[in-house]
Motif scaffolding. Structure first.
Motif, PDB file in Angstrom:
ATOM      1  N   LYS A   1     -20.211  25.009  -1.779  1.00 29.08           N
ATOM      2  CA  LYS A   1     -18.613  22.823  -1.396  1.00 29.08           C
ATOM      3  C   LYS A   1     -17.613  23.404  -1.614  1.00 29.08           C
ATOM      4  CE  LYS A   1     -21.961  19.782  -3.163  1.00 29.08           C
ATOM      5  NZ  LYS A   1     -22.702  20.306  -3.745  1.00 29.08           N
ATOM      6  N   LYS A   2     -16.525  24.549  -2.560  1.00 37.26           N
ATOM      7  CA  LYS A   2     -15.463  24.530  -2.544  1.00 37.26           C
ATOM      8  C   LYS A   2     -14.818  26.166  -2.945  1.00 37.26           C
ATOM      9  CE  LYS A   2     -13.186  21.292  -4.508  1.00 37.26           C
ATOM     10  NZ  LYS A   2     -12.134  20.957  -5.536  1.00 37.26           N
ATOM     11  N   PRO A   3     -14.738  26.511  -1.595  1.00 34.49           N
ATOM     12  CA  PRO A   3     -14.357  28.644  -1.854  1.00 34.49           C
ATOM     13  C   PRO A   3     -13.193  28.710  -1.734  1.00 34.49           C
ATOM     14  CG  PRO A   3     -15.619  27.424   0.597  1.00 34.49           C
ATOM     15  CD  PRO A   3     -15.492  26.570  -0.256  1.00 34.49           C
ATOM     16  N   VAL A   4     -12.277  29.222  -2.150  1.00 32.11           N
ATOM     17  CA  VAL A   4     -11.289  29.604  -2.178  1.00 32.11           C
ATOM     18  C   VAL A   4     -11.238  31.005  -1.621  1.00 32.11           C
ATOM     19  CG1 VAL A   4     -11.288  30.725  -4.883  1.00 32.11           C
ATOM     20  CG2 VAL A   4      -9.269  29.339  -3.864  1.00 32.11           C
ATOM     21  N   CYS A   5     -10.317  30.849  -1.121  1.00 33.81           N
ATOM     22  CA  CYS A   5      -9.485  32.728  -0.481  1.00 33.81           C
ATOM     23  C   CYS A   5      -8.180  33.020  -0.856  1.00 33.81           C
ATOM     24  CB  CYS A   5      -9.870  32.844   1.359  1.00 33.81           C
ATOM     25  SG  CYS A   5      -9.349  34.247   2.079  1.00 33.81           S
ATOM     26  N   SER A   6      -8.301  34.641  -1.716  1.00 30.95           N
ATOM     27  CA  SER A   6      -7.053  35.248  -1.551  1.00 30.95           C
ATOM     28  C   SER A   6      -6.576  36.027  -0.906  1.00 30.95           C
ATOM     29  CB  SER A   6      -8.138  35.712  -3.033  1.00 30.95           C
ATOM     30  OG  SER A   6      -8.105  35.411  -4.242  1.00 30.95           O
ATOM     31  N   ILE A   7      -5.398  35.433  -0.683  1.00 28.95           N
ATOM     32  CA  ILE A   7      -4.456  36.104   0.623  1.00 28.95           C
ATOM     33  C   ILE A   7      -3.576  36.916  -0.305  1.00 28.95           C
ATOM     34  CG2 ILE A   7      -3.385  35.247   2.818  1.00 28.95           C
ATOM     35  CD1 ILE A   7      -5.648  34.499   2.694  1.00 28.95           C
ATOM     36  N   SER A   8      -3.173  38.301   0.307  1.00 27.23           N
ATOM     37  CA  SER A   8      -1.939  38.885   0.174  1.00 27.23           C
ATOM     38  C   SER A   8      -0.923  38.658   0.627  1.00 27.23           C
ATOM     39  CB  SER A   8      -3.058  40.355  -0.750  1.00 27.23           C
ATOM     40  OG  SER A   8      -3.200  41.503   0.688  1.00 27.23           O
ATOM     41  N   GLY A   9      -1.264  38.704   2.430  1.00 31.58           N
ATOM     42  CA  GLY A   9       0.305  39.173   2.619  1.00 31.58           C
ATOM     43  C   GLY A   9      -0.371  40.858   3.249  1.00 31.58           C
ATOM     44  N   GLY A  10      -1.325  41.441   3.288  1.00 31.05           N
ATOM     45  CA  GLY A  10      -1.552  43.206   3.301  1.00 31.05           C
ATOM     46  C   GLY A  10      -2.582  42.620   5.108  1.00 31.05           C
TER      47      GLY A  10
ATOM     48  N   ASP B   1       6.099  42.076   8.266  1.00 30.94           N
ATOM     49  CA  ASP B   1       7.266  43.462   8.579  1.00 30.94           C
ATOM     50  C   ASP B   1       6.397  44.747   8.008  1.00 30.94           C
ATOM     51  OD1 ASP B   1       8.022  42.140  11.131  1.00 30.94           O
ATOM     52  OD2 ASP B   1       9.755  41.560  10.404  1.00 30.94           O
ATOM     53  N   CYS B   2       5.901  44.502   6.482  1.00 28.21           N
ATOM     54  CA  CYS B   2       5.915  45.461   5.683  1.00 28.21           C
ATOM     55  C   CYS B   2       5.581  46.581   6.417  1.00 28.21           C
ATOM     56  CB  CYS B   2       5.400  45.336   4.469  1.00 28.21           C
ATOM     57  SG  CYS B   2       5.918  44.004   3.297  1.00 28.21           S
ATOM     58  N   TYR B   3       4.324  46.545   7.654  1.00 31.68           N
ATOM     59  CA  TYR B   3       3.759  47.706   8.394  1.00 31.68           C
ATOM     60  C   TYR B   3       4.447  47.716   9.423  1.00 31.68           C
ATOM     61  CZ  TYR B   3      -0.060  46.046   5.191  1.00 31.68           C
ATOM     62  OH  TYR B   3      -0.573  45.788   4.543  1.00 31.68           O
ATOM     63  N   ASN B   4       4.569  47.094  10.343  1.00 33.23           N
ATOM     64  CA  ASN B   4       5.563  46.821  11.754  1.00 33.23           C
ATOM     65  C   ASN B   4       6.969  47.569  11.659  1.00 33.23           C
ATOM     66  OD1 ASN B   4       2.605  46.114  12.468  1.00 33.23           O
ATOM     67  ND2 ASN B   4       3.310  44.057  12.889  1.00 33.23           N
TER      68      ASN B   4
ATOM     69  N   GLY C   1       1.016  47.251  -1.812  1.00 38.05           N
ATOM     70  CA  GLY C   1       0.382  46.344  -2.992  1.00 38.05           C
ATOM     71  C   GLY C   1       1.833  45.766  -3.264  1.00 38.05           C
ATOM     72  N   CYS C   2       1.086  45.345  -5.042  1.00 34.59           N
ATOM     73  CA  CYS C   2       2.555  45.235  -5.420  1.00 34.59           C
ATOM     74  C   CYS C   2       3.325  45.630  -5.609  1.00 34.59           C
ATOM     75  CB  CYS C   2       2.123  45.416  -7.406  1.00 34.59           C
ATOM     76  SG  CYS C   2       0.863  43.517  -7.793  1.00 34.59           S
ATOM     77  N   VAL C   3       4.725  45.419  -5.100  1.00 37.97           N
ATOM     78  CA  VAL C   3       5.833  45.548  -4.899  1.00 37.97           C
ATOM     79  C   VAL C   3       7.122  46.954  -5.991  1.00 37.97           C
ATOM     80  CG1 VAL C   3       8.381  45.606  -4.198  1.00 37.97           C
ATOM     81  CG2 VAL C   3       7.041  44.150  -3.822  1.00 37.97           C
ATOM     82  N   GLY C   4       6.543  48.084  -5.605  1.00 42.02           N
ATOM     83  CA  GLY C   4       7.069  49.278  -6.357  1.00 42.02           C
ATOM     84  C   GLY C   4       5.975  49.549  -7.271  1.00 42.02           C
ATOM     85  N   CYS C   5       4.605  49.570  -7.654  1.00 40.51           N
ATOM     86  CA  CYS C   5       4.188  49.604  -8.188  1.00 40.51           C
ATOM     87  C   CYS C   5       4.362  50.992  -8.889  1.00 40.51           C
ATOM     88  CB  CYS C   5       2.830  48.869  -8.387  1.00 40.51           C
ATOM     89  SG  CYS C   5       1.056  49.710  -9.628  1.00 40.51           S
ATOM     90  N   PRO C   6       3.763  51.803  -9.906  1.00 45.27           N
ATOM     91  CA  PRO C   6       3.631  52.792 -10.429  1.00 45.27           C
ATOM     92  C   PRO C   6       2.854  53.327 -10.217  1.00 45.27           C
ATOM     93  CG  PRO C   6       5.163  52.392 -12.495  1.00 45.27           C
ATOM     94  CD  PRO C   6       4.480  50.558 -10.698  1.00 45.27           C
ATOM     95  N   PHE C   7       1.389  52.513  -9.478  1.00 41.91           N
ATOM     96  CA  PHE C   7       0.551  53.375  -9.326  1.00 41.91           C
ATOM     97  C   PHE C   7       0.565  53.607  -8.080  1.00 41.91           C
ATOM     98  CE2 PHE C   7      -2.368  50.042 -12.046  1.00 41.91           C
ATOM     99  CZ  PHE C   7      -1.421  51.173 -13.226  1.00 41.91           C
ATOM    100  N   GLY C   8       1.537  53.358  -7.351  1.00 42.65           N
ATOM    101  CA  GLY C   8       1.393  53.471  -5.796  1.00 42.65           C
ATOM    102  C   GLY C   8       1.456  55.242  -4.979  1.00 42.65           C
TER     103      GLY C   8
END
Ligand code: SF4
Length: 320
Positions: free
Chosen positions: A15-24, A247-250, A258-265
């Motif tokens: 009934k109530k689906p939610v979709c998490s968008i990241s922009g990636g 534009d992050c890609y293009n 992912g998260c901006v500047g995450c040290p895991f990158g």
């Protein structure tokens, strides 16, 4: 076709689906699929604002809203990344490593190179982190597990030689992402959570699922429409349905966002250079937040490279 049929079938049942968008990139394809099959327009879309985000991502969200004629709700982090880091500590190398080091630091661990049996006497409430530190998980099967410190080459030697003088933690993941998304689903009585996780992305997140759907009759169910997508499938999908990415890609040329500047990158140094060029204020902010972790990570990478070049290092002290 499989993907469309499955998505349509699943969404129909809730009934109530939610979709998490990241922009990636993955999120873009997921959104394209969901908007195509959601003929009743019942899916809600949410974007989590972690407190440090690319302007290019924000612009892309505006583009997506118009392209699909949808609303995207912006959910603020329970604790934004800068706040969570200040309060609990900074991410280092990976989620699991950060969590283990956080637990050890909480017990005032002195990074001793001793066997598990003697350490557990000194730090009795720290069993699982000590197992990581002393490579117990893989030992039981006669090999190295990815939950052992030895999985990351020379990390233990590095920490012993250079104990961290700042707090390490992965709590920002919990407070800036997990909890915020959970809260949104709860407040809106959502019964299906749709996310863009793919098996091929690897890592702990994707590795914790076996397939694309987790049915949960008592609580919210989880659906991962892209779970079986390969990198090649993504390219084909983009071509077939003319998916435009941010534009992050293009423009910036990033391979992942992912998260901006995450040290895991994995490609952190390149990401920092890209930020300096295209979003210099953000580069400053990321450096202010993660400075200690950046320096410690760099030091570890140099140490590991030195040890590798010297086949394990004839003397760790030489590296100092
Ligand atoms: S991905 Fe990195 S920066 Fe983002 S919330 Fe998790 S640890 Fe923090």
């Amino acid at each position: 076709m499989d993907c469309f049929l499955k998505a349509s079938n699943i969404i129909e049942k809730y009934k109530k689906p939610v979709c998490s968008i990241s922009g990636g990139k993955d999120s873009d394809i997921m959104l394209d699929i969901i908007t195509k099959v959601d003929t009743q327009h019942k899916v809600m879309y949410v974007w989590l604002d972690t407190g440090i985000e690319y302007q290019a991502t924000k612009n892309h969200l505006e583009y997506l809203k118009q392209k699909y004629n949808i609303k995207i709700h912006i959910e603020k982090a329970v604790k934004p990344i800068p706040v969570a880091c200040k309060e609990y500590g900074y991410p280092f190398v990976s989620k699991h490593i950060s969590e283990m080091m956080y637990r050890l630091q909480k017990h005032n661990f002195q990074w001793e190179d001793e066997p598990f049996e003697s350490l557990i006497v000194k730090y009795p409430k720290c069993k699982s982190a000590l197992k990581w530190w002393t490579n117990q998980k893989g030992n039981m099967q006669g090999k190295i597990s990815r939950f052992d410190i030895a999985y990351n080459k020379y990390l233990k030697e590095f920490i012993i030689t250079n104990p961290p003088n700042f707090r390490i933690s992965n709590k920002c993941c919990e407070y800036a992402k997990k909890k915020a998304s959970h809260l949104y689903s709860q407040l809106n009585n959502c019964d299906l959570d749709i996310v863009g996780i793919r098996k091929a992305e690897g890592g702990a997140r994707a590795g914790s699922y076996k397939n694309c759907f987790t049915n949960n009759t008592e609580d919210i169910s989880h659906y991962r429409p892209l779970f079986w997508f390969t990198n090649e499938d993504k390219k084909v999908y983009d071509r077939l349905f003319n998916v435009v990415h941010s534009d992050c890609y293009n423009l910036y040329g990033l391979k992942r966002t992912g998260c901006v500047g995450c040290p895991f990158g994995r490609d952190l140094e390149n990401e920092i250079e890209v930020m300096k060029k295209y979003e210099p204020k953000l580069a400053k902010a990321a450096n202010n937040i993660f400075k200690e972790s950046y320096e410690y990570t760099k030091k570890y990478r140099q140490f590991a490279a030195y040890m590798k070049a010297n086949k394990g290092g004839d003397s760790i002290a030489k590296n100092d």
